[in-house]
Design a protein around this motif. Structure first.
Motif, mmCIF file in Angstrom:
data_model
loop_
_atom_site.group_PDB
_atom_site.id
_atom_site.type_symbol
_atom_site.label_atom_id
_atom_site.label_comp_id
_atom_site.label_asym_id
_atom_site.label_seq_id
_atom_site.Cartn_x
_atom_site.Cartn_y
_atom_site.Cartn_z
ATOM 1 N N THR A 223 3.249 -19.186 10.635
ATOM 2 C CA THR A 223 1.986 -17.963 10.525
ATOM 3 C C THR A 223 0.867 -18.199 9.420
ATOM 4 O O THR A 223 1.149 -17.989 8.818
ATOM 5 N N PRO A 224 0.388 -19.596 9.549
ATOM 6 C CA PRO A 224 -0.266 -19.444 8.077
ATOM 7 C C PRO A 224 -1.259 -18.626 8.019
ATOM 8 O O PRO A 224 -2.576 -19.044 8.661
ATOM 9 N N PHE A 225 -0.910 -18.005 7.220
ATOM 10 C CA PHE A 225 -2.376 -16.588 6.991
ATOM 11 C C PHE A 225 -3.012 -17.168 5.588
ATOM 12 O O PHE A 225 -3.362 -17.294 4.691
ATOM 13 N N LEU A 226 -4.511 -17.688 6.284
ATOM 14 C CA LEU A 226 -5.754 -18.444 5.409
ATOM 15 C C LEU A 226 -6.627 -17.798 5.273
ATOM 16 O O LEU A 226 -6.985 -16.393 5.731
ATOM 17 N N ALA A 227 -7.769 -18.287 4.344
ATOM 18 C CA ALA A 227 -9.262 -17.147 3.862
ATOM 19 C C ALA A 227 -10.017 -18.738 4.030
ATOM 20 O O ALA A 227 -9.644 -19.804 3.747
ATOM 21 N N SER A 228 -10.589 -18.816 4.104
ATOM 22 C CA SER A 228 -12.086 -19.222 4.295
ATOM 23 C C SER A 228 -12.360 -19.782 2.493
ATOM 24 O O SER A 228 -12.513 -19.096 2.200
ATOM 25 N N LYS A 229 -12.068 -20.889 2.569
ATOM 26 C CA LYS A 229 -12.521 -21.427 0.521
ATOM 27 C C LYS A 229 -14.186 -20.541 0.135
ATOM 28 O O LYS A 229 -13.693 -20.814 -0.755
ATOM 29 N N ILE A 230 -15.066 -20.768 1.061
ATOM 30 C CA ILE A 230 -16.357 -20.586 0.880
ATOM 31 C C ILE A 230 -16.022 -19.971 1.164
ATOM 32 O O ILE A 230 -16.574 -19.190 -0.179
ATOM 33 N N VAL A 231 -15.692 -18.550 1.797
ATOM 34 C CA VAL A 231 -15.606 -16.960 1.229
ATOM 35 C C VAL A 231 -14.284 -16.554 0.039
ATOM 36 O O VAL A 231 -15.786 -15.254 -0.117
ATOM 37 N N PHE A 232 -13.463 -17.207 0.426
ATOM 38 C CA PHE A 232 -12.542 -16.830 -0.915
ATOM 39 C C PHE A 232 -13.511 -16.587 -2.199
ATOM 40 O O PHE A 232 -13.425 -15.898 -3.148
ATOM 41 N N ASP A 233 -13.869 -18.100 -2.392
ATOM 42 C CA ASP A 233 -14.125 -18.112 -3.888
ATOM 43 C C ASP A 233 -16.039 -17.550 -4.060
ATOM 44 O O ASP A 233 -16.023 -17.930 -4.755
ATOM 45 N N GLY A 234 -16.035 -16.760 -2.854
ATOM 46 C CA GLY A 234 -17.387 -15.902 -3.465
ATOM 47 C C GLY A 234 -16.951 -14.840 -3.831
ATOM 48 O O GLY A 234 -18.072 -13.868 -4.686
ATOM 49 N N LEU A 235 -15.697 -14.148 -3.806
ATOM 50 C CA LEU A 235 -15.031 -13.016 -4.272
ATOM 51 C C LEU A 235 -15.064 -12.853 -5.851
ATOM 52 O O LEU A 235 -15.177 -14.719 -6.483
ATOM 53 N N SER A 236 -14.739 -12.107 -5.696
ATOM 54 C CA SER A 236 -14.888 -11.912 -7.650
ATOM 55 C C SER A 236 -13.464 -12.342 -8.236
ATOM 56 O O SER A 236 -12.769 -11.879 -6.678
ATOM 57 N N PRO A 237 -12.811 -12.422 -8.768
ATOM 58 C CA PRO A 237 -11.081 -12.956 -9.484
ATOM 59 C C PRO A 237 -10.668 -11.498 -9.143
ATOM 60 O O PRO A 237 -9.122 -11.525 -8.528
ATOM 61 N N GLU A 238 -11.306 -10.713 -9.281
ATOM 62 C CA GLU A 238 -10.466 -9.413 -9.048
ATOM 63 C C GLU A 238 -10.052 -8.748 -7.677
ATOM 64 O O GLU A 238 -8.571 -8.645 -7.500
ATOM 65 N N ASP A 239 -11.352 -9.007 -7.169
ATOM 66 C CA ASP A 239 -10.952 -9.196 -5.124
ATOM 67 C C ASP A 239 -10.185 -10.443 -4.706
ATOM 68 O O ASP A 239 -8.828 -9.869 -4.421
ATOM 69 N N GLN A 240 -10.160 -11.444 -5.541
ATOM 70 C CA GLN A 240 -9.611 -12.637 -4.855
ATOM 71 C C GLN A 240 -7.956 -11.964 -5.307
ATOM 72 O O GLN A 240 -6.753 -11.824 -4.131
ATOM 73 N N GLN A 241 -7.788 -11.366 -6.203
ATOM 74 C CA GLN A 241 -6.282 -11.289 -6.473
ATOM 75 C C GLN A 241 -5.766 -10.326 -5.632
ATOM 76 O O GLN A 241 -4.677 -10.322 -5.095
ATOM 77 N N ILE A 242 -6.447 -8.886 -5.319
ATOM 78 C CA ILE A 242 -6.193 -7.573 -4.185
ATOM 79 C C ILE A 242 -6.113 -8.833 -3.059
ATOM 80 O O ILE A 242 -5.201 -7.310 -2.330
ATOM 81 N N VAL A 243 -6.512 -9.403 -2.750
ATOM 82 C CA VAL A 243 -6.736 -10.072 -1.169
ATOM 83 C C VAL A 243 -5.405 -11.581 -0.943
ATOM 84 O O VAL A 243 -4.295 -10.927 -0.004
ATOM 85 N N ARG A 244 -5.520 -11.356 -2.284
ATOM 86 C CA ARG A 244 -3.865 -12.287 -2.712
ATOM 87 C C ARG A 244 -2.478 -11.542 -2.576
ATOM 88 O O ARG A 244 -1.530 -12.061 -1.759
ATOM 89 N N ASP A 245 -2.744 -10.476 -3.328
ATOM 90 C CA ASP A 245 -2.041 -9.885 -2.666
ATOM 91 C C ASP A 245 -1.627 -8.618 -1.646
ATOM 92 O O ASP A 245 -0.174 -8.423 -1.235
ATOM 93 N N ALA A 246 -2.534 -8.350 -0.812
ATOM 94 C CA ALA A 246 -2.554 -7.664 0.413
ATOM 95 C C ALA A 246 -1.309 -8.647 1.419
ATOM 96 O O ALA A 246 -1.585 -8.442 2.194
ATOM 97 N N ALA A 247 -2.156 -9.613 1.870
ATOM 98 C CA ALA A 247 -1.828 -11.354 2.237
ATOM 99 C C ALA A 247 -0.340 -11.066 1.699
ATOM 100 O O ALA A 247 0.758 -10.791 2.671
ATOM 101 N N LYS A 248 -0.063 -10.862 1.275
ATOM 102 C CA LYS A 248 1.955 -11.200 0.195
ATOM 103 C C LYS A 248 2.488 -9.630 1.064
ATOM 104 O O LYS A 248 3.396 -10.227 2.056
ATOM 105 N N GLU A 249 1.962 -8.882 0.986
ATOM 106 C CA GLU A 249 2.520 -7.691 1.325
ATOM 107 C C GLU A 249 2.444 -7.162 2.713
ATOM 108 O O GLU A 249 3.620 -6.952 3.092
ATOM 109 N N ALA A 250 2.316 -7.080 3.456
ATOM 110 C CA ALA A 250 0.902 -7.934 4.588
ATOM 111 C C ALA A 250 2.543 -8.666 5.322
ATOM 112 O O ALA A 250 3.010 -8.607 6.770
ATOM 113 N N GLY A 251 1.874 -10.269 4.657
ATOM 114 C CA GLY A 251 3.199 -11.403 5.391
ATOM 115 C C GLY A 251 5.101 -9.922 4.802
ATOM 116 O O GLY A 251 5.211 -10.966 6.154
ATOM 117 N N ALA A 252 5.486 -9.557 4.311
ATOM 118 C CA ALA A 252 6.474 -8.914 4.455
ATOM 119 C C ALA A 252 7.154 -8.637 5.386
ATOM 120 O O ALA A 252 7.490 -8.192 5.862
#
Length: 325
Positions: free
Chosen positions: A232-261
């Motif tokens: 199940t590829p857990f995906l983000a829209s590159k357009i939306v993701f690029d519009g987030l701050s670096p801090e929020d991008q990292q939060i989103v990545r970490d949340a995806a990994k934690e939810a993925g576990a």
């Protein structure tokens, strides 16, 4: 400042914070309670919590925001932010993702996870990003089995003449064509009614999907073919993701990994437990000798190796290495 002013200031502050919250949609096709759904809800909870409400994620399960194919299109346009999508549908845009489903490539979930979390998975993720989709995490869907309403599938010849619903996924179509079935691509959201009405004779999915979507009610036979792994590829829209701050991008990545576990653990646990539940519901299971099925699907490797020689060989080598650990 009196108490009235303090309360007014607090209300204005709260309103401002809610007004500035960014609402984002997360789409998937699974039923409530499916590991894909539970992990998606967890992701939404983590993102809102870790951004202090700056980002709010609305989860639309059971294809509420559109089926997987529509979701992929909308993500590339930037109108849907996230998706716990299907391997097959995503491969229509990122063909390299289909290679994770090469027939009989992985024997178990741990082996597949090791490969996806390594260099081969990174290469496939890079191919996805080039198409406007960011793989935040590789979640699990499970190893796929074959169900039908006619008979147990013991040897490839038992599939002859059977209409088997597949995802709109070239790899799965190739596998079932090689095995002698009549593959019939169809959206998952249409599958139960198609089985119930006899439009198709059978389908192939992990036990988790067969259980959560109640496909067993109209499919008395499940054959443990273990013919392909499904991420199940857990995906983000590159357009939306690029519009987030670096801090929020990292939060989103970490949340995806934690939810993925959480997703992976649920898939592991349910893969072990669901057979008993399905047998209690009246499903008849059977095992297969994989050798004739493996032999019958060698042409699938030949076809895909001609297109992606280096990546196919890298995946095979990585799977062997992971399987030996």
């Amino acid at each position: 400042m009196n108490i009235r002013h303090i309360v007014a200031a607090a209300v204005l502050s709260l309103c401002a914070s809610h007004a500035s919250a960014q609402e984002l949609q997360l789409s998937h096709n699974a039923a409530s309670g499916n590991p894909k759904d539970v992990a998606s809800q967890k992701f939404a909870e983590l993102v809102e919590q870790k951004t202090n409400g700056r980002l709010k994620v609305s989860v639309g399960g059971s294809a509420q925001f559109g089926d997987d194919a529509e979701t992929i299109t909308n993500m590339r346009l930037g109108t849907i932010a996230f998706s716990a999508n299907s391997q097959g549908t995503t491969s229509a845009v990122v063909p390299e993702i289909a290679l994770l489903g090469l027939p009989f490539l992985f024997q178990d979930l741990k082996q597949a996870e090791t490969v996806m979390d390594g260099p081969a998975g990174d290469k496939i993720a890079a191919a996805a990003e080039a198409q406007g989709l960011i793989v935040l995490s590789w979640w699990n869907n499970g190893i796929r089995q074959t169900s039908n309403s006619k008979r147990p599938i013991v040897v490839p010849g038992d599939l002859a003449g059977l209409k088997i619903r597949t995802p709109p996924d070239t790899m799965t179509v190739d596998i079932f064509t090689a095995l002698g079935a009549s593959p019939t691509p169809m959206a998952f959201s249409e599958l139960y009614i198609a089985l119930q009405q006899g439009v198709v004779d059978g389908q192939e999915n992990p036990l988790i999907n067969i259980h959560s979507s109640k496909l067993y009610e109209v499919q008395p036979y499940i054959s443990n073919t273990n013919h392909k792994y499904e991420a199940t590829p857990f995906l983000a829209s590159k357009i939306v993701f690029d519009g987030l701050s670096p801090e929020d991008q990292q939060i989103v990545r970490d949340a995806a990994k934690e939810a993925g576990a959480l997703n992976r653990q649920m898939v592991h646990d349910q893969t072990e437990s669901l057979r008993g539940e399905l047998e209690a519901a009246g499903v008849k299971f059977n095992e297969i000798d994989p050798a004739p099925f493996v032999a019958a699907t060698q042409s699938v490797y030949d076809k895909w190796r001609a297109q992606y020689p280096e990546l196919v060989d890298e995946l095979i080598a990585a799977a062997k290495e992971a399987g030996a650990k």
